[in-house]
Design a protein around this motif. Structure first.
Motif, short mmCIF file in Angstrom:
data_model
loop_
_atom_site.label_atom_id
_atom_site.label_comp_id
_atom_site.label_asym_id
_atom_site.label_seq_id
_atom_site.Cartn_x
_atom_site.Cartn_y
_atom_site.Cartn_z
N UNK A 1 0.65 -1.12 0.15
CA UNK A 1 0.12 0.04 -0.05
C UNK A 1 0.76 1.30 0.07
N UNK B 1 -9.78 13.18 5.80
CA UNK B 1 -8.80 12.18 6.36
C UNK B 1 -7.56 12.56 6.57
N UNK C 1 -4.17 14.13 9.12
CA UNK C 1 -4.05 13.92 10.49
C UNK C 1 -4.03 15.41 11.17
N UNK D 1 -1.29 17.67 12.25
CA UNK D 1 -0.01 18.01 11.40
C UNK D 1 -0.54 19.09 10.28
N UNK E 1 4.95 11.49 15.72
CA UNK E 1 3.52 11.25 15.68
C UNK E 1 3.43 11.25 17.08
N UNK F 1 0.68 13.80 19.27
CA UNK F 1 -0.52 13.15 20.06
C UNK F 1 -0.57 13.95 21.40
N UNK G 1 -8.12 8.63 18.40
CA UNK G 1 -7.33 8.53 17.53
C UNK G 1 -7.43 7.48 16.75
N UNK H 1 -9.69 7.36 14.04
CA UNK H 1 -9.71 7.66 12.67
C UNK H 1 -8.13 7.79 12.17
N UNK H 2 -7.38 8.44 12.92
CA UNK H 2 -6.04 8.66 12.30
C UNK H 2 -5.38 7.31 12.32
N UNK I 1 -6.14 6.09 9.07
CA UNK I 1 -5.63 6.62 7.88
C UNK I 1 -4.28 6.10 7.62
N UNK I 2 -3.65 6.24 9.08
CA UNK I 2 -2.28 5.75 8.88
C UNK I 2 -2.05 4.45 8.49
N UNK I 3 -2.81 3.35 8.79
CA UNK I 3 -2.80 1.98 8.09
C UNK I 3 -3.09 1.97 6.44
N UNK I 4 -4.10 2.95 6.04
CA UNK I 4 -4.35 2.96 4.77
C UNK I 4 -3.10 3.41 3.90
N UNK I 5 -2.48 4.37 4.69
CA UNK I 5 -1.31 4.96 4.04
C UNK I 5 -0.14 3.87 3.73
N UNK J 1 1.28 2.17 7.03
CA UNK J 1 1.96 2.00 8.30
C UNK J 1 1.50 0.65 8.83
N UNK K 1 -13.58 2.08 10.05
CA UNK K 1 -13.60 3.57 10.15
C UNK K 1 -13.82 4.41 9.14
N UNK K 2 -12.75 4.07 8.08
CA UNK K 2 -12.84 4.73 6.76
C UNK K 2 -14.09 4.61 6.20
N UNK L 1 -16.77 6.78 9.18
CA UNK L 1 -16.40 7.62 10.21
C UNK L 1 -16.85 9.14 9.35
#
Lengths: 238, 417
Positions: free
Chosen positions: A87, A99, A101, A104, B12, B16, B312, B314-315, B318-322, B324, B412-413, B416
């Motif tokens: 991904x 979406x 963050x 940031x 990150x 937070x 977090x 949602x965040x 998002x990070x998982x979809x990117x 991470x 969530x994606x 949410x």
């Protein structure tokens, strides 16, 4: 990495069941192929499974059956980490809600995937992020946090972030769903340009038929099944 | 497991935390107060314990060999027929001449131990007379040169020094209470009589402070040869005190000496077994209280990280979809706990240092003297506090962080806002 003859994405009898008694089927036997340089939309009524299909195509969700090939590579047996890495390298996502963050700045949000991948030196990564923000028309707003950007600006930051690692595939889940027609138009133009000018495969789930009409390939779904795949008019799809 | 650049994950985590300043501050304060009070309490506990043990150790020699036997010597009949069916009962023990026989050999052996010093002494009862007044006294005859090296008698003297025994003919050191009872002062002369019938005039050359339970008010010090002649036992000693370079080796060395020479050799641990077991209890109490404080502090960390994870979600998606990985997410939230713990420990160290400074400056009048609370300011306590807090912080953060790693981004994606 490109022009090896394989489609960007190929799904064969992709299936997604939800466990339960009886099990619910979100997507059944979806077979399709997404070409590079094409702008594809998936349409259908709410609950028809189009988002579920998109999330499987984007390796965020796991199919319960069928085969998925990403640039010719079977990803069915990949573990979570390998999928995350893929991904990171090959996919970019744009969602209905921006979406980003919230803590940031726009620039930091765009740099996030670049820093995670870690292939560019910090200065180069920053330069790339600045270029992407400039290309999406966000000059001068790099250091604003999302709450100080307008809806259209946020979505453009999200697109810039999706492009951060130069992905082969851009997936959008109602990317214009929350925008007014002007901003919506702008985002669609941007996505189309990514497909036609930069040769990426762009796939968007949408409710908006005007977007579907502007796309090269239109996939209609109903009740979890792919009902039709139509080639649109006037496009440059190979 | 694939992990991103630690600097990125740390960045990150820091964002937070700075986004929720108030909660962060409360959690940091929790750790800081826990660490600060741990340091203050443990400094007092360990300090007073060390002070107590050093008094126990140093008040008397580490090992005392006396002219006693733990069990009567074996009867010749038993020795001759050790395999035989011999039993002896009701026999009379041979009267041993009191005193340690062959003591120069024992002293030579003890002195051969690395860093050990031994001092022979003879004790016995005498009577001090002044006018019509009598007082019973146990005198200990010592060699001041040796004795001052094995025990800290000089510290307990209000007036005079142990060496005065050598410089003054017929000198004696007695306790302040005894001096008051007899009505004498430094430099006064008293008459001493022993059971052997010898009498002598002794001059007071030193006075013990009041309230020294180790020495007692009915003990006096004289020169060894003075005691030997007064008690009518020339060349005899009945006690050898040994000081070791490592006091904690006393138990082993004592039993070795006892086995070899037969005389009872008592280590300071044996003499103070009851006190030492008391200290164990004290330590158990202290460490349970302190772990409770640190546990409570870690609840603060748990709350912050747990709230952070739920806020977090949602965040996280998002990070998982990117791209991470799950391990990335887990590490971000563990790092949050670790950061809170580290900042808390730093503030806690400062607080603890401050509290110790305040405690150390307090004066307590005890037995007519200004005393300070004995404090242990060793870095060891700081290290223990830090290690315990950091461990507690990581564990407290790890539990919610696991939840963060397991967040399923799909729901969530899709749903949410």
């Amino acid at each position: 990495m490109s022009a090896d003859g394989n489609p960007a994405l190929e799904a064969i009898a992709l299936r997604r069941d939800l466990p339960g008694d009886p099990p619910a089927t979100l997507v059944a036997d979806a077979s399709l192929s997404i070409e590079r340089g094409s702008f594809t939309t998936i349409i259908g009524p709410s609950g028809c499974g189009k988002s579920s299909l998109l999330y499987m195509l984007g390796l965020i969700d796991r199919p319960t059956g069928g085969t998925l090939l990403v640039e010719g590579r079977d990803v069915s047996g990949m573990d979570g980490d390998a999928r995350a890495q893929l991904r990171l390298e090959r996919f970019g996502f744009v969602f209905q809600f921006h979406f980003l963050l919230p803590e940031f700045s726009a620039l930091e949000n765009v740099m996030l995937p670049i820093r995670r991948l870690g292939r560019l030196a910090p200065a180069d990564g920053k330069a790339r992020a600045m270029d992407l923000l400039r290309a999406t028309g966000l000059d001068g707003k790099e250091h604003k946090t999302p709450d100080r950007l307008s809806g259209g600006e946020r979505q453009r930051v999200a697109i810039a972030r999706a492009l951060a690692n130069d992905p082969a595939l851009i997936l959008g889940d109602e990317p214009t769903g929350n925008l007014d027609s002007h901003n919506s138009q702008r985002v669609v133009e941007l996505l189309k340009a990514l497909a036609h000018e930069e040769g990426r495969a762009v796939v968007c789930v949408t409710h908006d038929l005007s977007i579907a009409d502007a796309s090269d390939v239109r996939i209609s779904m109903l009740d979890g099944r792919v009902r039709s795949i139509e080639r649109g008019k006037g496009n440059s799809a190979p | 497991m694939t992990l991103g650049n630690p600097a990125l994950l740390l960045h990150i985590a820091l964002r937070h935390l700075t986004a929720r300043r108030r909660q962060t501050l409360v959690a940091v304060l929790g750790v800081a107060v826990g660490v600060g009070f741990f340091l203050a309490v443990s400094a007092m506990m360990v300090g007073s314990q060390n002070d107590f043990i050093s008094k126990l150790i140093d008040a008397a020699p580490h090992i005392i060999i006396s002219d006693e036997l733990r069990s009567p010597p074996e009867q010749p009949g038993l020795r001759a027929f050790s395999e035989g069916a011999v039993e002896l009962r009701g026999y009379k023990r041979r009267t041993e001449v009191r005193g340690i026989r062959g003591w120069p050999a024992i002293i030579a052996t003890a002195d051969a131990l690395p860093g050990a010093i031994s001092s022979p002494s003879l004790s016995g009862g005498i009577t001090l007379k002044l006018g019509g007044h009598d007082e019973a006294l146990t005198i200990i005859g010592v060699e001041p040169e040796l004795e001052s090296q094995i025990s800290s008698i000089d510290d307990y003297l209000r007036e005079g020094r142990l060496h005065n025994l050598e410089t003054t003919q017929g000198g004696i050191i007695i306790g302040e209470e005894m001096a008051t009872r007899l009505g004498v002062r430094m430099g006064d002369v008293v008459a001493a009589t022993s059971a052997a019938g010898n009498s002598r005039s002794l001059r007071i050359v030193g006075l013990f402070k009041r309230g020294q339970s180790q020495l007692g008010s009915t003990t006096g010090y004289v020169l060894l040869r003075e005691a030997q002649s007064l008690l009518g036992r020339p060349f005899i000693i009945n006690r050898i005190g040994i000081r070791l370079s490592d006091p904690y080796a006393a138990e082993t060395i004592a039993s070795g000496l006892e086995q070899r020479f037969g005389y009872k050799a008592e280590s300071w641990q044996e003499r103070s077994a009851d006190f030492l077991s008391l200290l164990v209890t004290r330590n158990v109490i202290m460490y349970s209280v302190v772990s409770a404080i640190l546990l409570v502090a870690s609840f603060g960390i748990y709350t912050v990280v747990s709230n952070s994870v739920s806020d977090k979600r949602r965040d996280i998606a998002i990070m998982r979809s990117i791209g991470f990985s799950q391990a990335d997410l887990q590490l971000i939230f563990v790092a949050e706990g670790l950061i809170l713990a580290i900042i808390g420990v730093l503030f806690g160290w400062a607080l603890g240092y401050g509290l110790m400074t305040i405690l150390g400056s307090l004066d307590f009048p005890i037995a007519g003297e200004t005393q300070h609370i004995p404090l242990d300011r060793s870095p060891r306590q700081y290290a223990i506090a830090a290690a315990a807090s950091l461990t507690a912080g990581v564990v407290a953060a790890w539990l919610p962080a696991r939840k963060a790693a397991r967040v399923d981004p799909v729901d969530i994606l899709r749903g949410a806002i």
